[in-house]
Each structure stands twice: as C-alpha cells, then as structure tokens.
Design an enzyme around this catalytic site. Structure first.
Site, PDB file in Angstrom:
ATOM      1  CB  CYS A 180      -3.479 -15.330 -49.437  1.00 52.45           C
ATOM      2  SG  CYS A 180      -4.341 -13.926 -50.141  1.00 52.45           S
ATOM      3  CB  CYS A 221     -10.200 -17.955 -49.694  1.00 51.58           C
ATOM      4  SG  CYS A 221     -10.124 -16.311 -48.942  1.00 51.58           S
ATOM      5  CB  CYS A 232     -10.428 -11.232 -47.592  1.00 48.48           C
ATOM      6  SG  CYS A 232      -9.609 -12.834 -47.779  1.00 48.48           S
ATOM      7  CG  ASP A 277      -7.321 -14.262 -51.783  1.00 46.71           C
ATOM      8  OD1 ASP A 277      -7.403 -15.429 -52.179  1.00 46.71           O
ATOM      9  OD2 ASP A 277      -7.595 -13.914 -50.621  1.00 46.71           O
TER      10      ASP A 277
END
Length: 145
Positions: free
Chosen positions: A33, A59, A103, A35
């Site tokens: 992703c 994000c 996350c 991150d």
C-alpha cells in the site's frame, strides 16, 4: 466508513514530529500500500516512555493509527508498550474498515521496531520482543496461504 475517532486523529493527529536523540526509533512499511511509519520513543532510566512521536507517509487510517498508538504508549513502561496490539489501537479508534486493518498492524510493528532499536542501543533484551519486520506485507502474504 470511518469512526469519529479515526477522523479526529486523522484531522488532528497527536504527537507528530521527531524526537532528537530518541531512545529508540523504528521504521516500518507496507510495500503493497506504500504506507511508511516511523516511531520515536523517549524512554527514561526507569523504562517509562516519557514521550512518543511519529512521522507517517500514508493514508488517513495510517495517520490515525500512528497518532493513537503514540497516545497509547506514552507514560507506559516498556512491557506495557509491548502489549499495545493492533487490536488495542483499532479498539481505541472505535474500529477500522477491514481493508485498513493493516494500518493498525503497522502501528504495532512501529512500536516494536522502536523498542527493538532501544534494546539494541542499550545492549538489553526485552522479554517477549521479537525482531520486527520492516515490511508488514510479508506477514500478510504468509497469512494468505
């Protein structure tokens, strides 16, 4: 889709920044992703986390989980911080959508990576702490099989 707490921590993140001469610094990411999360810990001589800051590229959910994770470990002992799981971060944020659970895993791993760095700098072993992965997508791929 996101809880009020997630939106609050995204729009008003707590503890953003760096700690100069931090006791421990951990950087983790998720190649899938994109991150990247860096956690800074200031740990006193009694093993209590006096300050915790983060820098996250990612994000809104990554920012929110970073922010909440710093709040959850501040003032805690090393052992108590080690017990802050991704589930604890999610619960404190009143949940995350399933596609954003990774996350919270990043937040947990960032805490562990910073504690690992602290232990290495001080030549100590923290009971229950394993060497963290720098890329948590490795873990997700293992779980898919």
């Amino acid at each position: 889709m996101y809880s009020d707490k997630v939106m609050d921590h995204f729009q008003n993140p707590r503890n953003v920044g760096e700690i100069e001469n931090a006791s421990g610094v951990g950087t983790v990411g998720n190649a899938k992703c994109g991150d990247i999360m860096r956690m800074y810990l200031d740990i006193d001589d009694n093993g209590v986390i006096q300050d915790c800051k983060f820098k996250t590229f990612g994000c809104g959910a990554a920012v929110a989980t970073s922010s909440m994770a710093t709040e959850l470990v501040k003032g805690k002992t090393i052992q108590e911080a080690l017990e802050v799981t991704n589930k604890a971060v999610m619960d404190a944020l009143d949940g995350l959508p399933p596609v954003k659970v990774h996350c919270s895993l990043l937040a947990e791993e960032a805490i562990h990576a910073a504690l690992w760095d602290y232990a290495e700098k001080h030549g100590i072993k923290i009971e229950g702490l394993e060497k963290p992965k720098s890329d948590i997508s490795e873990e997700e791929e293992e779980e898919e099989y």
